[in-house]
Structure formats: C-alpha cells, structure tokens
Write a protein that holds these residues in place. Sequence first.
Motif, mmCIF file in Angstrom:
data_model
loop_
_atom_site.group_PDB
_atom_site.id
_atom_site.type_symbol
_atom_site.label_atom_id
_atom_site.label_comp_id
_atom_site.label_asym_id
_atom_site.label_seq_id
_atom_site.Cartn_x
_atom_site.Cartn_y
_atom_site.Cartn_z
ATOM 1 N N UNK A 108 0.816 -1.234 0.007
ATOM 2 C CA UNK A 108 0.072 -0.062 0.093
ATOM 3 C C UNK A 108 0.866 1.229 -0.149
ATOM 4 N N UNK A 109 1.954 1.105 0.653
ATOM 5 C CA UNK A 109 2.987 2.470 0.630
ATOM 6 C C UNK A 109 3.623 2.457 -0.570
ATOM 7 N N UNK A 110 3.757 1.455 -1.389
ATOM 8 C CA UNK A 110 4.428 1.517 -2.607
ATOM 9 C C UNK A 110 3.274 2.200 -3.581
ATOM 10 N N UNK A 111 2.081 1.504 -3.619
ATOM 11 C CA UNK A 111 1.073 2.060 -4.566
ATOM 12 C C UNK A 111 0.517 3.525 -4.113
ATOM 13 N N UNK A 112 0.428 3.776 -3.118
ATOM 14 C CA UNK A 112 0.009 5.340 -2.711
ATOM 15 C C UNK A 112 0.945 6.357 -3.407
ATOM 16 N N UNK A 113 2.103 6.069 -3.170
ATOM 17 C CA UNK A 113 3.186 7.213 -3.720
ATOM 18 C C UNK A 113 3.310 7.180 -5.284
ATOM 19 N N UNK A 114 3.249 5.767 -5.959
ATOM 20 C CA UNK A 114 3.336 5.876 -7.360
ATOM 21 C C UNK A 114 2.032 6.266 -7.992
ATOM 22 N N UNK A 115 0.895 6.124 -7.212
ATOM 23 C CA UNK A 115 -0.218 6.479 -7.869
ATOM 24 C C UNK A 115 -0.389 8.076 -7.998
ATOM 25 N N UNK A 116 -0.074 8.881 -7.142
ATOM 26 C CA UNK A 116 -0.005 10.211 -6.794
ATOM 27 C C UNK A 116 1.036 10.775 -7.949
#
Length: 257
Positions: A106-114
Amino acid sequence: MAEIISLEGRTIVVTGAGQGIGHAVVKLGIALGANVVGVDLNADSLSAAMAELPKDRVMAVAGSVADSELATRAVGEAIERFGGVHGLVNNAGIIRPAMIEKMTDQQWRDVIDVHLSGSFYWTRAVGQHMVARAKNGDPTGGALVNISSDAGRKGSVGQINYAAAKAGLLGMTMTAAREWGRYNVRANSVCFGVVETPMTEVVRGEKFRDNMLAQIPLGRWSTPDEVVKTVCFLLSDAASYITGQHLGVNGGFHISL
C-alpha cells in the motif's frame, strides 16, 4: 524593456495547489498574467489558497490527481471556461517512508499512484488538447513541467517508492518531449533539493539538519517562492527552445554534467 517572463493570456493547470510549491506557482502564475486551474485533494486548503486570488482568473478542482476521470473532466471544464489550456505543472505529491524490506504494498502504491500515475493522467489530458489544437492550425503549443526531485537521480534512503516515482517522471518528460515536439509542446522537469515545505520537515529537523546542509554548497534550504520562478520560466516563451531537459534547482545538492 519587455518582460522576459510573461504568462499573459495563458491558462495553466497546477496540481497540489493548496500549499507549498503548488500554491507558490499559482500565485506567481497569476502575477505573470495567467489564468490558473488549481487542483488539490484537500478542498479546504485549496479553497483558502484560491480565496486571495482574482475569482475570474482561477478555477479550483478538488479531488485526487490519481483519478484519471477527474483529469479528463477538469481539463475539459478549464477549456470551456478559459478557451484553452497552455501549461501544466505536475506538482502533487505525498511521502510514505519505509526501508525497502519493511515497505508495504500500500505504501508503494500510494506514492506511485500520486506522483507517477497521476502525472501521466494529467499529462495525457492536457496533451491531447494541445495536440488537437496544433492539428487545427493553432501554433501556440504548450509547456509541461514535471516536479521531480534529486531523489529520482541519486536515490533516497527510506523512500524507494518516492525515488522510483521521481525517476519515472524523468522518463515521462523525455518521452513527451520527443512525441509532442512536432506540435510545439515542450516538456521539462525540475529537480528540487530541499525546499521549505511540510513534506521536508523531517529532513530539515534537528536529527538530519547539519548533515543535509553540509551537502548543499549554497548552505541553505530554498523557499517555495524562490524555486517556482524556474517553473514559470519553463512555462513561458522565454524557454521556447528548451524541451526534454531536467533542470536542477537545488543549491548544488546534486551536480552532474
């Protein structure tokens, strides 16, 4: 003498406009004559940031930059209101720090998504309009500025997600420059060092302060108002022959050929 930097008659979209660097870009853009579309997840911060600006020249869009439908809809509304979009600043960002072995999906996805996916969605939405305008004979073109970071060029301990996303923005910048140069659409990146914003509070704190400052030849942090002058330069005709470049605005924190 004519003004070297002017955004008169332009409309620019700025993500992460509610505070820090984004808010500073909005204010300077208005001062240089632009209409500004400010985008931010925090509706209250965005409203407060826009309240001090001329209402006929600003448009506030509250929502996540990682929502591709929002990007398409907002750009369409901006075109309808102001007649066109001529610039984009992909600035919205978050951090979710953790060492590699402890970082969650989730930490990975949150930053990549934004940082990465969000920048792609807004680049696509704005770029489609700029290219279509060029194909219809409008020579105005446009300018895209991606807010990257020295982390994307040298890595960042405890932030592999952030460093990867910022490195990805460099590739996005170069590809957009190559694909859209024929339409007079320019794309450049600005790689900041340590700017005095809420996102850098930890590295500017007592624990890391002396070590960080020792790595900056100019020996100080920068302010948002100082660094956004470069962003607006790249949006303007003063940078009409600059595209596909990554400009370090970092006090010498990262120096390379």
